[in-house]
Scaffold this active site. Structure first.
Site, short mmCIF file in Angstrom:
data_model
loop_
_atom_site.label_atom_id
_atom_site.label_comp_id
_atom_site.label_asym_id
_atom_site.label_seq_id
_atom_site.Cartn_x
_atom_site.Cartn_y
_atom_site.Cartn_z
N ARG A 47 0.70 -1.33 -0.44
CA ARG A 47 0.19 0.25 0.08
C ARG A 47 0.98 1.20 -0.22
NH1 ARG A 47 -3.13 -2.99 3.63
NH2 ARG A 47 -2.07 -1.91 5.32
N GLU B 128 6.82 -18.45 2.93
CA GLU B 128 5.70 -19.68 3.71
C GLU B 128 6.22 -20.82 4.27
OE1 GLU B 128 4.42 -18.74 6.57
OE2 GLU B 128 4.30 -21.04 6.98
N SER C 30 -1.37 -16.61 5.91
CA SER C 30 -2.28 -15.48 6.79
C SER C 30 -3.47 -16.40 7.30
CB SER C 30 -3.34 -14.74 5.75
OG SER C 30 -3.54 -13.23 6.13
N ALA D 209 -5.89 -18.18 10.45
CA ALA D 209 -6.16 -17.61 12.13
C ALA D 209 -6.16 -18.64 12.85
CB ALA D 209 -7.73 -18.04 11.72
N CYS E 44 -4.84 -18.13 16.15
CA CYS E 44 -5.96 -17.86 17.10
C CYS E 44 -7.37 -18.69 17.31
CB CYS E 44 -6.26 -16.55 17.21
SG CYS E 44 -4.71 -15.91 17.12
N VAL F 230 12.98 -20.83 4.36
CA VAL F 230 14.44 -19.99 4.19
C VAL F 230 14.55 -20.95 4.77
CG1 VAL F 230 15.53 -18.30 5.09
CG2 VAL F 230 13.28 -17.79 3.37
N ALA G 125 -1.19 -11.68 18.92
CA ALA G 125 -1.46 -12.01 17.75
C ALA G 125 -1.44 -9.77 16.78
CB ALA G 125 -2.85 -12.21 17.05
N TYR H 103 -23.20 4.01 28.77
CA TYR H 103 -23.75 3.16 30.15
C TYR H 103 -25.60 2.77 29.61
CZ TYR H 103 -27.55 3.03 33.60
OH TYR H 103 -29.02 2.48 33.66
#
Ligand code: FAD
Length: 561
Positions: free
Chosen positions: A21, A32, A38, A40, A42, A80, A318, A444
């Protein structure tokens, strides 16, 4: 400019996308080792448990997306395997074909993450013992849980029960991943035993707060073995597993999950000759630059500065990895972005509850020899008591005695935990004091909070202490005090405190003559609210008083119990 990124998940993928970007002309290669970028990680425990059924929904972005949307040369199943900092090259091994290629870089970003710790214990490689790091790990665990166990092997038991799905699980390690796995295995109908070497689960919490978590786990049928390390594994007579512990116990298991922590992946960094910190992570500056200015590193592999204490720390989360990836991209693109440090803001779902913390714990302060702090315990309602579904929110808040700065908070409960911990997290990041918490304007309506939010309450209680309106003490320092129980007789009949004198709050003003003037009076009630009122009455009548923070509710989960 050619940028090579090692690791295509949290830190690596964030850096790659941000860099594109910022710079349309940079040549970006993201490498990778695993089959996906990419993903998840988690979400993996919830995939095991079935809340996330479809594996593909764990893939936040794909290799194709990186290629097409971001014009990034994204290579999965590629590792790598070598770095030359002198020639500024990396060697990449295609794990499917075995082919090794060399690529030059102008800037290199390391985001290789951390590896689950697998100590060389006897039997650790037996089938059925899993770590949870990658999508394939979760898939293997699911397959193992879905298979039929033939219990007639090797002993010839007969009858319909000889074949069944795995029934017993042992989870080793009571941190985030361990607890998430416990919950998800219980959801799948397994009997779960949790073994933890420390004397508490959830190490970032202070021990007395962890006691509430342990109680909650027991309520959900989880067996907990604290203070016992794993010594090894062996196959049982029925072909399943047995987990052996240091204390000599044997825990039967059809599946074992190893979640005893992670260690930074630093092999490549060492190969490149860059500095490794004392804790074993890659040393970086606030721009995420390593000791080699052309190599940056982010995520679980790096040591970070603890935002509150300024000490180096390993905090594998993360959020920091993603933010660091973005900062590294900025820096590579020539911007002056800086990472502020990590304050360990984290949350873990456990059945219907959440366990969250931010900033420092008391045990961290004690370890640093820091005595300039005070703590409070409070148990407010999660939202207006008259609106259905309100729950008690046990909270511990730490703050500087000298200037009121908020240092840390731990919040547990079945409703409204994230709202509170995020308020504390922001307060800590902005250097706020407890006086700021008093004044914070938080949203609230009855289903969500009260006119005074629990975070406001924390600020008010802490400010009362620092202003001298409510001197405070804790159960550990009550030895020489005059214990004054201001609860009503029905409450006292349920649980008494040895040596305490009971004067119910409504009678206190008329019975002041029964109280000593030469000793410090330590009032308590159920949650420390009525004893606060008692404290105010006594102070204004010239007594020496300190309110016992959290009162009976805190006493019920003291660390030693
Ligand atoms: P990762 O995201 O792990 O990415 C590193 C990648 O680098 C890996 O995919 C690896 O295959 C690749 N790699 C390593 N070496 C090489 C090499 N030589 N060549 C090519 N590729 C390589 N954090 C939270 O904040 N909240 C949570 O709820 C949470 N839950 C989690 C649950 C699980 C089961 C796990 C495992 C982690 C969880 N985390 C959570 C931690 C969080 O996922 C990590 O902190 C974060 O992913 C770290 O980002 P990273 O980029 O450093 O490493």
């Amino acid at each position: 400019m050619k940028v090579v990124i090692v690791g295509g998940v949290a830190g690596g993928a964030s850096c790659a996308a941000r860099l594109r970007r910022l710079d349309e002309r940079a040549e970006i290669l993201m490498v990778e080792r695993g089959p996906y970028v990419s993903y998840a990680n988690c979400g993996l425990p919830y995939h095991v448990g079935g809340a996330i059924e479809d594996e593909s929904s764990l893939l936040v972005a794909t290799e194709q997306m990186f290629r097409e949307t971001f014009a990034i040369d994204c290579r999965t199943n590629c590792e790598v395997v070598g770095i030359s900092a002198e020639s500024k090259t990396v060697e990449i091994k295609n794990r499917l074909s075995g082919e090794i290629t060399t690529e030059k870089y102008d800037k290199l970003l390391l985001s290789p993450g951390s590896a689950p710790i697998r100590p060389p214990l006897p039997g650790i490689d037996l089938p059925g013992i899993f770590s949870v790091r990658t999508v394939p790990d979760a898939k293997n665990i699911r397959e193992w849980l879905d298979r039929d166990v033939d219990r007639s092997v090797p002993y010839p038991f007969t009858g319909p029960d000889t074949v069944s799905k795995p029934k017993k699980a042992v989870v080793i390690g009571g941190g985030f991943i361990g607890l998430e796995m416990v919950e998800n295995l219980v959801h799948r109908g397994l009997e779960v035993t949790l073994i933890e070497k420390l004397n508490q689960v959830m190490p970032p919490l202070d021990t007395e707060m962890a006691r509430l978590v342990e109680r909650y786990l027991s309520k959900h049928g989880v067996r907990i073995a604290l203070g016992d390390g794993v010594a090894g594994f062996r196959e049982s007579k029925t072909g399943s597993l047995e987990v052996l512990t240091d204390s000599g116990k044997v825990h039967p298991a059809d599946i074992v999950i190893l979640a005893i922590g992670v260690r930074p992946e630093t092999e490549l960094a060492k190969m490149a000759g860059i500095e490794i910190g004392k804790l074993g992570g890659i040393r970086v500056d606030e721009h995420m630059r390593t000791s080699n200015p052309d190599i940056l590193a982010v995520g679980d592999a790096v040591e970070v500065k603890n935002f509150v204490t300024g000490q180096w720390a390993l905090i594998p989360l993360a959020g920091p990895a993603n933010r660091q990836g973005r900062i590294a991209a900025d820096v590579i693109a020539g911007r002056d972005s800086r990472f502020r440090g990590t304050q360990g803001t984290s949350i873990c779902k456990l059945f219907d509850a959440a366990i969250a913390q931010t900033g420092v714990s008391e045990k961290q302060l004690i370890a640093l020899g820091d005595t300039d702090y005070e703590k409070i315990y409070l148990y407010p309602n999660s939202h207006a008591g008259y609106y259905p579904g309100t729950k008690i929110l046990p909270m511990k808040v730490l703050f500087r005695k000298s200037d009121g700065r908020v240092l840390g908070a731990q919040v547990l409960g079945e409703d409204g935990v994230p709202k509170r911990i995020d308020s504390f997290a922001m307060a800590i990041q902005m250097g706020c004091t407890i006086y700021d918490l008093e004044e914070s304007e938080l949203c609230y309506a009855p289903p969500f909070s009260s006119g005074k939010d629990p975070v406001n309450f924390a600020g008010m209680i802490a400010a009362n202490i620092l202003r001298g309106d409510m001197p405070v003490c804790h159960w550990d320092d009550t030895e020489d005090g005059f214990l004054l129980d201001v609860r009503n007789p029905p409450e006292v009949s349920v649980e008494t405190v040895p040596g305490a004198t009971n004067i119910p709050l409504p009678q206190l003003r008329s019975r002041l003559g029964e109280l000593p003037r030469d000793r410090e009076i330590m009032p308590f009630c159920r949650s420390a609210q009525r004893s606060y009122y008692a404290t105010r009455i006594l102070l204004q009548n010239g007594f020496k008083v300190r309110n016992i923070s959290g009162s009976m509710l805190t006493r019920s989960h003291r660390a030693g119990d």
